[in-house]
Design a protein around this motif. Structure first.
Motif, short mmCIF file in Angstrom:
data_model
loop_
_atom_site.label_atom_id
_atom_site.label_comp_id
_atom_site.label_asym_id
_atom_site.label_seq_id
_atom_site.Cartn_x
_atom_site.Cartn_y
_atom_site.Cartn_z
N UNK A 14 0.81 -1.21 0.00
CA UNK A 14 0.00 0.00 0.00
C UNK A 14 0.85 1.27 0.00
N UNK A 15 2.17 1.13 0.08
CA UNK A 15 3.07 2.28 -0.02
C UNK A 15 3.97 2.08 -1.24
N UNK A 16 4.26 3.14 -1.98
CA UNK A 16 4.99 3.01 -3.25
C UNK A 16 6.46 2.64 -3.07
N UNK A 17 6.98 1.91 -4.05
CA UNK A 17 8.41 1.60 -4.08
C UNK A 17 9.15 2.44 -5.13
N UNK A 18 8.38 3.18 -5.94
CA UNK A 18 9.00 4.02 -6.96
C UNK A 18 8.12 5.23 -7.24
N UNK A 19 8.75 6.39 -7.35
CA UNK A 19 8.05 7.62 -7.69
C UNK A 19 8.80 8.32 -8.82
N UNK A 20 8.08 8.77 -9.83
CA UNK A 20 8.66 9.56 -10.91
C UNK A 20 7.99 10.92 -10.89
N UNK A 21 8.78 11.96 -10.65
CA UNK A 21 8.28 13.32 -10.54
C UNK A 21 8.66 14.08 -11.81
N UNK A 22 7.69 14.72 -12.44
CA UNK A 22 7.94 15.46 -13.67
C UNK A 22 7.41 16.88 -13.57
N UNK A 23 8.23 17.82 -13.98
CA UNK A 23 7.85 19.23 -14.00
C UNK A 23 8.03 19.74 -15.42
N UNK A 24 6.93 20.09 -16.09
CA UNK A 24 6.99 20.56 -17.47
C UNK A 24 7.56 21.97 -17.53
#
Length: 204
Positions: free
Chosen positions: A178-188
Motif C-alpha cells: 500500500x506504499x509506493x516503491x518508486x516515484x517519478x516526478x515530472x515538472x513541465x
C-alpha cells in the motif's frame, strides 16, 4: 497536514536551479482522469493514514535539460525533524541534510556547513539540483501534500498519480503493498523540456 516550510522544503534536492531562466508550464486547470482530493477522505487509498515518521533507503536520480546525476540516500523523518544522507553525487561526496527545531543545514566535504531557510535552497547551492522535497514527505506515503492536489487511483484503490504544485507524480507499487516503491516526478518547462526526479525506495 502540510509540514512546516522551513523543514520540509528539504526534499527539493535542487531548488531554484531549474527555474533560473526556464519558465515552468502550469498544469491545466482540469484533468479528466484525475479527481480533486476530498478533504474528509483517507488520502492514502486503502492504506492506514500515514504519519510523518519513517525511515527510507534507496536511490534518487535527477535529470534536467542541463544536467543529470544520481545518488544513494537514507532518509529518517521524525515528524518535523529529519536527517537525509546522500552519497555518490559526482563532485560533491557524501552530503548530510538535517532539520531540527526550525534549522536546516547541509554538510559535505566539498561545501562545508551551509545553512538556509529551506532544504531546496541548501541543495541547490551545493549541487544545482531541484526537487519538491517538502511535498515528497507526503508523496512517499502515498498521499497528496495539500487539498488542492488532483489524484488518480489504480484498480486496488491506491493513489497512482498526483498533480500538485506544478509537478506530476507517478507512483508504482510492489504486488499488494500500500506504499509506493518508486516515484517519478515530472515538472513541465515552457521550452517543452522537463525536470525529472526518479526515486526508488529499496527499504522502509
Amino acid at each position: 497536514m502540510r509540514l512546516s516550510k522551513s523543514i520540509f522544503a528539504l526534499t527539493a534536492t535542487l531548488s531554484l536551479a531549474f527555474t533560473g531562466c526556464q519558465q515552468v508550464v502550469k498544469p491545466a486547470a482540469t484533468t479528466p482522469t484525475l479527481s480533486e482530493t476530498p478533504s474528509d477522505q483517507n488520502q492514502a487509498g486503502t492504506a492506514t493514514a500515514p504519519s510523518n515518521q519513517f525511515n527510507l533507503q534507496g536511490k534518487i536520480g535527477v535529470k534536467t535539460p542541463k544536467q543529470s546525476g544520481s545518488a544513494f540516500f537514507t532518509w529518517q523523518q521524525d515528524h518535523e525533524d529529519f536527517d537525509i544522507q546522500l552519497s555518490g553525487i559526482l563532485g560533491i561526496g557524501k552530503t548530510i541534510i538535517e532539520g531540527k527545531s526550525g534549522e536546516v543545514t547541509l554538510n559535505s566535504s566539498k561545501t562545508g556547513l551551509i545553512q538556509a531557510e529551506s532544504p531546496e535552497e541548501l541543495l541547490e547551492r551545493a549541487t544545482g539540483w531541484v526537487a519538491p522535497i517538502t511535498d515528497i514527505v507526503s508523496w512517499v506515503q502515498a498521499r497528496p501534500a495539500t487539498t488542492d492536489a488532483k489524484i488518480a487511483k489504480d484498480d486496488a484503490d491506491r493513489i497512482s498519480k498526483i498533480e500538485e504544485d506544478g509537478w506530476t507524480v507517478d507512483l508504482s507499487y510492489n504486488d499488494k503493498e500500500t506504499l509506493p516503491n518508486k516515484l517519478i516526478l515530472k515538472q513541465a518547462l515552457e521550452s517543452g523540456a522537463e525536470n525529472r526526479v526518479t526515486m526508488v525506495i529499496q527499504n522502509r
